[in-house]
Design a protein around this motif. Structure first.
Motif, PDB file in Angstrom:
ATOM      1  N   LYS A 108      28.816  39.031  66.336  1.00  0.00           N
ATOM      2  CA  LYS A 108      29.386  37.686  66.515  1.00  0.00           C
ATOM      3  C   LYS A 108      29.574  36.996  65.161  1.00  0.00           C
ATOM      4  N   GLU A 109      30.168  37.729  64.253  1.00  0.00           N
ATOM      5  CA  GLU A 109      30.405  37.189  62.919  1.00  0.00           C
ATOM      6  C   GLU A 109      31.839  37.467  62.480  1.00  0.00           C
ATOM      7  N   ALA A 110      32.354  36.549  61.681  1.00  0.00           N
ATOM      8  CA  ALA A 110      33.636  36.735  61.013  1.00  0.00           C
ATOM      9  C   ALA A 110      33.411  36.581  59.520  1.00  0.00           C
ATOM     10  N   TYR A 111      34.304  37.197  58.746  1.00  0.00           N
ATOM     11  CA  TYR A 111      34.109  37.234  57.306  1.00  0.00           C
ATOM     12  C   TYR A 111      35.409  36.904  56.588  1.00  0.00           C
ATOM     13  N   LEU A 112      35.233  36.338  55.410  1.00  0.00           N
ATOM     14  CA  LEU A 112      36.364  36.099  54.514  1.00  0.00           C
ATOM     15  C   LEU A 112      35.974  36.643  53.151  1.00  0.00           C
ATOM     16  N   GLN A 113      36.534  37.796  52.803  1.00  0.00           N
ATOM     17  CA  GLN A 113      36.309  38.381  51.493  1.00  0.00           C
ATOM     18  C   GLN A 113      37.364  37.831  50.545  1.00  0.00           C
ATOM     19  N   MET A 114      36.916  37.185  49.496  1.00  0.00           N
ATOM     20  CA  MET A 114      37.819  36.545  48.540  1.00  0.00           C
ATOM     21  C   MET A 114      37.692  37.224  47.187  1.00  0.00           C
ATOM     22  N   ASN A 115      38.756  37.809  46.722  1.00  0.00           N
ATOM     23  CA  ASN A 115      38.791  38.478  45.423  1.00  0.00           C
ATOM     24  C   ASN A 115      39.784  37.793  44.497  1.00  0.00           C
ATOM     25  N   ILE A 116      39.663  38.074  43.241  1.00  0.00           N
ATOM     26  CA  ILE A 116      40.548  37.512  42.211  1.00  0.00           C
ATOM     27  C   ILE A 116      40.679  36.006  42.423  1.00  0.00           C
ATOM     28  N   LEU A 117      39.551  35.350  42.505  1.00  0.00           N
ATOM     29  CA  LEU A 117      39.550  33.925  42.781  1.00  0.00           C
ATOM     30  C   LEU A 117      40.148  33.134  41.631  1.00  0.00           C
ATOM     31  N   LYS A 118      40.823  32.049  41.989  1.00  0.00           N
ATOM     32  CA  LYS A 118      41.485  31.180  41.036  1.00  0.00           C
ATOM     33  C   LYS A 118      40.920  29.765  41.167  1.00  0.00           C
ATOM     34  N   PRO A 119      41.006  28.965  40.121  1.00  0.00           N
ATOM     35  CA  PRO A 119      40.519  27.582  40.222  1.00  0.00           C
ATOM     36  C   PRO A 119      41.153  26.823  41.390  1.00  0.00           C
ATOM     37  N   GLU A 120      42.391  27.124  41.720  1.00  0.00           N
ATOM     38  CA  GLU A 120      43.043  26.432  42.821  1.00  0.00           C
ATOM     39  C   GLU A 120      42.524  26.854  44.193  1.00  0.00           C
ATOM     40  N   ASP A 121      41.644  27.830  44.232  1.00  0.00           N
ATOM     41  CA  ASP A 121      40.979  28.203  45.491  1.00  0.00           C
ATOM     42  C   ASP A 121      39.782  27.303  45.779  1.00  0.00           C
TER      43      ASP A 121
END
Length: 121
Positions: free
Chosen positions: A76-89
């Motif tokens: 019962k989990e969802a995930y958001l993998q965020m790569n190459i993050l930018k300041p505007e994120d």
């Protein structure tokens, strides 16, 4: 359905973070899970969504190719993998559950409290 997002933090540009969204309730797999973000002074913005089965995903153009959404219905989990993050994120990231596979916040019925992601340059 109650949702709790976690995993936010401070990261340098180019780095990665993985957000999690834990859900309560017995019908998690029947819900589309979406991720939204809201920066100070801006409207809530669609990031992406995953279908109930996990077999289909969609993303905002601004994150396509950098972010990946997935889910584990057994946990019962969802995930958001965020790569190459930018300041505007930089924003508060919210997970949401809804019956329809869309990008509008109004299509989602349940919301988590949000987790802060800050990307330094």
């Amino acid at each position: 359905v109650q949702l709790q997002a976690s995993g936010g933090g401070l990261v340098q540009a180019g780095g990665s973070l993985r957000l999690s969204c834990a859900a309560s309730g017995r019908t998690f797999s029947s819900y589309v899970m979406g991720w939204f973000r809201q920066a100070p002074g801006k409207e809530r913005e669609f990031v992406g969504a995953v279908s109930g089965s996990g077999g289909s995903t969609r993303y905002a153009d601004s994150v396509k190719g950098r972010f990946t959404i997935s889910r584990d219905n057994a946990k019962k989990e969802a995930y958001l993998q965020m790569n190459i993050l930018k300041p505007e994120d930089t924003a508060v990231y919210h997970c949401a559950a809804g019956r329809y596979y869309g990008s509008s916040p109004s299509m989602y019925d349940y919301w988590g409290q949000g987790t802060q992601v800050t990307v330094s340059s």
